[in-house]
Write a protein that holds these residues in place. Sequence first.
Motif, short mmCIF file in Angstrom:
data_model
loop_
_atom_site.label_atom_id
_atom_site.label_comp_id
_atom_site.label_asym_id
_atom_site.label_seq_id
_atom_site.Cartn_x
_atom_site.Cartn_y
_atom_site.Cartn_z
N VAL A 84 -34.16 -22.08 0.47
CA VAL A 84 -32.93 -22.08 -0.32
C VAL A 84 -33.28 -22.19 -1.81
CG1 VAL A 84 -30.72 -23.21 -0.75
CG2 VAL A 84 -31.68 -23.18 1.57
N VAL A 85 -32.84 -21.18 -2.57
CA VAL A 85 -33.11 -21.16 -4.01
C VAL A 85 -31.81 -21.23 -4.79
CG1 VAL A 85 -34.14 -19.89 -5.93
CG2 VAL A 85 -35.20 -19.77 -3.66
N PRO A 86 -31.55 -22.35 -5.48
CA PRO A 86 -30.33 -22.43 -6.29
C PRO A 86 -30.46 -21.51 -7.51
CG PRO A 86 -31.33 -24.60 -5.98
CD PRO A 86 -32.34 -23.58 -5.55
N THR A 87 -29.43 -20.70 -7.74
CA THR A 87 -29.44 -19.80 -8.90
C THR A 87 -28.01 -19.43 -9.27
OG1 THR A 87 -30.03 -17.58 -9.66
CG2 THR A 87 -29.82 -17.88 -7.27
N PRO A 88 -27.74 -19.28 -10.59
CA PRO A 88 -26.39 -18.89 -10.98
C PRO A 88 -25.98 -17.54 -10.39
CG PRO A 88 -27.70 -19.53 -12.89
CD PRO A 88 -28.64 -19.41 -11.75
N SER A 89 -27.01 -16.75 -10.02
CA SER A 89 -26.69 -15.41 -9.52
C SER A 89 -26.68 -15.37 -7.99
CB SER A 89 -27.71 -14.40 -10.06
OG SER A 89 -29.02 -14.82 -9.72
N TYR A 114 -36.76 -22.83 -16.31
CA TYR A 114 -36.93 -21.68 -17.22
C TYR A 114 -35.91 -20.60 -16.85
CZ TYR A 114 -41.28 -24.28 -17.53
OH TYR A 114 -42.21 -25.29 -17.63
N GLU A 115 -36.34 -19.34 -16.87
CA GLU A 115 -35.41 -18.23 -16.56
C GLU A 115 -35.41 -17.90 -15.07
OE1 GLU A 115 -34.56 -18.79 -20.06
OE2 GLU A 115 -33.46 -17.18 -19.06
N GLY A 116 -36.19 -18.63 -14.32
CA GLY A 116 -36.22 -18.34 -12.88
C GLY A 116 -37.63 -18.05 -12.39
N ILE A 117 -37.70 -17.75 -11.10
CA ILE A 117 -38.97 -17.50 -10.42
C ILE A 117 -39.21 -15.99 -10.37
CG2 ILE A 117 -40.23 -17.78 -8.23
CD1 ILE A 117 -38.32 -20.15 -7.62
N ASP A 118 -40.44 -15.56 -10.53
CA ASP A 118 -40.81 -14.14 -10.38
C ASP A 118 -40.20 -13.61 -9.09
OD1 ASP A 118 -43.57 -12.18 -11.20
OD2 ASP A 118 -42.37 -11.84 -9.40
N ASP A 132 -32.17 -17.78 1.08
CA ASP A 132 -30.77 -17.82 0.66
C ASP A 132 -30.73 -18.20 -0.82
OD1 ASP A 132 -28.24 -17.36 1.45
OD2 ASP A 132 -27.91 -19.27 2.43
N GLU A 133 -30.26 -17.31 -1.66
CA GLU A 133 -30.05 -17.63 -3.07
C GLU A 133 -28.59 -18.05 -3.23
OE1 GLU A 133 -32.69 -13.81 -4.27
OE2 GLU A 133 -31.78 -14.86 -5.97
N VAL A 134 -28.37 -19.31 -3.61
CA VAL A 134 -27.00 -19.85 -3.66
C VAL A 134 -26.66 -20.45 -5.01
CG1 VAL A 134 -26.50 -20.32 -1.23
CG2 VAL A 134 -27.93 -21.90 -2.53
N SER A 135 -25.39 -20.30 -5.38
CA SER A 135 -24.88 -20.88 -6.63
C SER A 135 -23.92 -22.01 -6.31
CB SER A 135 -24.13 -19.79 -7.43
OG SER A 135 -23.34 -20.41 -8.44
N ILE A 136 -24.07 -23.12 -7.04
CA ILE A 136 -23.12 -24.22 -6.85
C ILE A 136 -21.97 -24.11 -7.84
CG2 ILE A 136 -24.79 -25.83 -5.85
CD1 ILE A 136 -24.64 -27.33 -8.61
N GLY A 137 -21.99 -23.07 -8.68
CA GLY A 137 -20.88 -22.91 -9.63
C GLY A 137 -21.24 -21.95 -10.74
N ASP A 138 -20.22 -21.51 -11.46
CA ASP A 138 -20.45 -20.47 -12.49
C ASP A 138 -20.78 -21.11 -13.83
OD1 ASP A 138 -17.90 -18.36 -11.02
OD2 ASP A 138 -20.05 -18.54 -10.61
N TYR A 139 -21.98 -21.65 -13.89
CA TYR A 139 -22.51 -22.21 -15.14
C TYR A 139 -24.03 -22.19 -14.99
CZ TYR A 139 -21.75 -25.82 -11.65
OH TYR A 139 -21.66 -26.49 -10.46
N VAL A 140 -24.74 -22.39 -16.07
CA VAL A 140 -26.20 -22.33 -16.02
C VAL A 140 -26.78 -23.72 -16.29
CG1 VAL A 140 -28.28 -21.24 -16.95
CG2 VAL A 140 -26.14 -19.96 -16.85
N LEU A 141 -27.62 -24.18 -15.38
CA LEU A 141 -28.29 -25.48 -15.55
C LEU A 141 -29.68 -25.23 -16.12
CD1 LEU A 141 -27.30 -26.81 -12.02
CD2 LEU A 141 -26.22 -27.44 -14.19
N ALA A 142 -30.33 -26.27 -16.59
CA ALA A 142 -31.69 -26.12 -17.11
C ALA A 142 -32.66 -25.93 -15.95
CB ALA A 142 -32.08 -27.36 -17.92
N GLY A 143 -32.23 -26.36 -14.76
CA GLY A 143 -33.09 -26.19 -13.59
C GLY A 143 -32.27 -26.37 -12.32
N GLY A 144 -32.85 -26.00 -11.22
CA GLY A 144 -32.12 -26.06 -9.94
C GLY A 144 -32.10 -27.43 -9.29
N ALA A 146 -30.64 -30.32 -10.02
CA ALA A 146 -29.31 -30.95 -9.83
C ALA A 146 -28.55 -30.24 -8.71
CB ALA A 146 -28.52 -30.88 -11.14
N ALA A 147 -28.74 -28.92 -8.61
CA ALA A 147 -28.07 -28.15 -7.56
C ALA A 147 -28.60 -28.57 -6.18
CB ALA A 147 -28.28 -26.65 -7.77
N VAL A 148 -29.89 -28.86 -6.09
CA VAL A 148 -30.47 -29.29 -4.81
C VAL A 148 -29.88 -30.64 -4.41
CG1 VAL A 148 -32.58 -30.02 -3.63
CG2 VAL A 148 -32.60 -27.97 -5.06
#
Length: 246
Positions: A84-89, A114-118, A132-144, A146-148
């Motif tokens: 599971v990879v938290p991401t805004p997208s 940073y900007e994400g994983i390769d 599974d790439e999942v978003s916990i909401g429509d905002y950008v965090l400094a890292g995943g 908090a989402a985890v």
Amino acid sequence: MRVDIISIFPEYFAPLDVSLIGKARQRGLLDVRLHQLRDWTHDVHRTVDDTPYGGGPGMVMKPEPWSEAIDAVAGSAPEPPRLVVPTPSGRPFTQEVALAYAAEPWLLFAPARYEGIDSRVMAEYGDRLRLDEVSIGDYVLAGGEAAVLVMVEAVARLLPGVLGNAGSVTDDSFAPGAMAGLLEGPVYTKPPVWRGHEVPPILLSGNHGAIARWRRDQALRRTVANRPELAARLDPGTLDKRDRQV
Ligand SMILES: COC(=O)COc1cccc(COC(=O)c2cn[nH]c2)c1
């Protein structure tokens, strides 16, 4: 359930030692293992990021540390974890996703910075680890990270035995059932009058049918007010005639 988390800030997950999750771990209901991504680097600076191909701001997380870490953790296990990879997208993380995760024996979380994983890391593990790439909401965090924390809490409370009062899981506003798709209505406890504010008399009436209708009505009002897009999705058949007066 086993949960592995690979991060450059494993200390971020100290909150998983306390409260609900902490107790679940002590009781063996949850096995959380933390891993420092930099342990899979081989340079003196323990580098995990580099500049993005194609230019642009920020840095991208290098594929090698992640792949070595994921291989070390997930290995060639016969039943590998779900990655599971938290991401805004990502796709929205909802109660439905939380319920699906609660049925998984093993989750592996990869919070990025940073900007994400390769993206080749996702391509490499996508199928085998059911990425599974999942978003916990429509905002950008400094890292995943908090989402985890959010996802682990949402999932852990669904595990049998974790929540003292099993009822509160089935009563979740996003859980299937009579209140399905409705937001939680107002809640009250003692004293019956506080700073001149009275508890709605219906709740003291003992008339459980009327109380249930009142609660549903309140939940519907709040859903219409705060989440019109959810209210619009409600099946008209689920609204009894009382609700239609809203
Ligand atoms: C393949 O996916 C990745 O590489 C992850 O990329 C990123 C990029 C920026 C920020 C994050 C952290 O997650 C969120 O900000 C987030 C998650 N939910 N809502 C906001 C992750």
